[in-house]
Design a protein around this motif. Structure first.
Motif, PDB file in Angstrom:
ATOM      1  N   VAL A 116      37.719  42.393  15.160  1.00  0.00           N
ATOM      2  CA  VAL A 116      37.671  41.155  14.380  1.00  0.00           C
ATOM      3  C   VAL A 116      36.398  41.103  13.535  1.00  0.00           C
ATOM      4  O   VAL A 116      35.311  41.430  14.010  1.00  0.00           O
ATOM      5  N   THR A 132      33.874  39.066  12.594  1.00  0.00           N
ATOM      6  CA  THR A 132      33.184  37.833  12.981  1.00  0.00           C
ATOM      7  C   THR A 132      31.870  37.737  12.207  1.00  0.00           C
ATOM      8  O   THR A 132      31.498  38.667  11.477  1.00  0.00           O
ATOM      9  N   GLU A 140      40.156  34.633  18.478  1.00  0.00           N
ATOM     10  CA  GLU A 140      40.659  35.393  17.322  1.00  0.00           C
ATOM     11  C   GLU A 140      41.915  36.168  17.668  1.00  0.00           C
ATOM     12  O   GLU A 140      42.146  37.278  17.191  1.00  0.00           O
ATOM     13  N   ASP A 196      46.557  40.368  10.439  1.00  0.00           N
ATOM     14  CA  ASP A 196      45.180  40.260  10.928  1.00  0.00           C
ATOM     15  C   ASP A 196      44.263  41.249  10.200  1.00  0.00           C
ATOM     16  O   ASP A 196      43.119  40.932   9.905  1.00  0.00           O
ATOM     17  N   SER A 222      41.027  40.312   7.919  1.00  0.00           N
ATOM     18  CA  SER A 222      39.726  40.973   8.087  1.00  0.00           C
ATOM     19  C   SER A 222      39.215  41.528   6.761  1.00  0.00           C
ATOM     20  O   SER A 222      38.037  41.394   6.430  1.00  0.00           O
TER      21      SER A 222
END
Length: 182
Positions: free
Chosen positions: A81, A83, A136, A144, A148
């Motif tokens: 992920v 982040t 997430e 996804d 990203s």
């Protein structure tokens, strides 16, 4: 399938004789260090690429991508992920260590596909404090990866967002499938 961490099944005594997993890792490091020679590299990756991937133990990124020590920066977390902390690492990688390309790798059969944000509530009930971070989780791995890529491309902190590509690694075949960002 066996791995280097395999211990005979059903034998707690065998685990006790071997010691903890950390003890095994420290012993392995001592053997590694005994034959180690400084390769004379600096922290700048030779290929000027940073790879963001899931922490899943089935992903041997260097082998799957034909990489050698010193070729790339590797940033891993649950789900791969993007982040705030991943943006932090990518920003340092680009601005201080010269990377220009970013490769994002998610994979089939990811554990985040079976979690929900309810996991945070469960943790709060168990420990008395709600985590500040989001799980997430996702249902569609391709979407996804697109999300990203978008997070990377729109970050004001990253200088080089023209070569950002996303992939799904198939854990059964070892092949990467590129995801169209559109």
């Amino acid at each position: 399938m066996t791995t280097s961490a395999s211990v005979p099944a059903g034998s707690e005594d065998a685990i006790a004789r071997v010691g903890t997993v950390t003890d095994r890792l420290v012993e392995a490091n001592q053997r590694y260090a005994a034959a180690f020679t400084d390769p004379g590299m600096d922290a700048r990756p030779v290929l000027q690429v940073a790879v963001v991937a899931c922490m899943d133990a089935r992903l041997d990124l260097h082998a799957a991508l034909g990489l050698q020590l010193g070729d790339c920066h590797t940033i891993r977390n649950a789900g791969g992920v993007v982040t705030d902390d991943v943006i932090r690492s990518l920003t340092i990688s680009q601005r201080k260590l010269g990377t220009r390309s970013i490769v994002l790798i998610h994979h089939t059969g990811c554990g985040l596909e079976s979690l929900t944000e309810d996991f945070r509530t469960e943790l709060e009930l168990e420990v008395g404090q709600r985590p500040a971070w989001a799980v997430e989780s996702f249902r569609d791995v391709d979407q996804d990866v697109r999300q990203s890529m978008q997070r990377v491309r729109t970050s004001p902190f990253l200088q080089h967002t023209d070569d950002v590509r996303g992939f799904v690694f198939d854990v059964r075949t070892g092949l990467l499938r590129e995801i169209d960002p559109a």
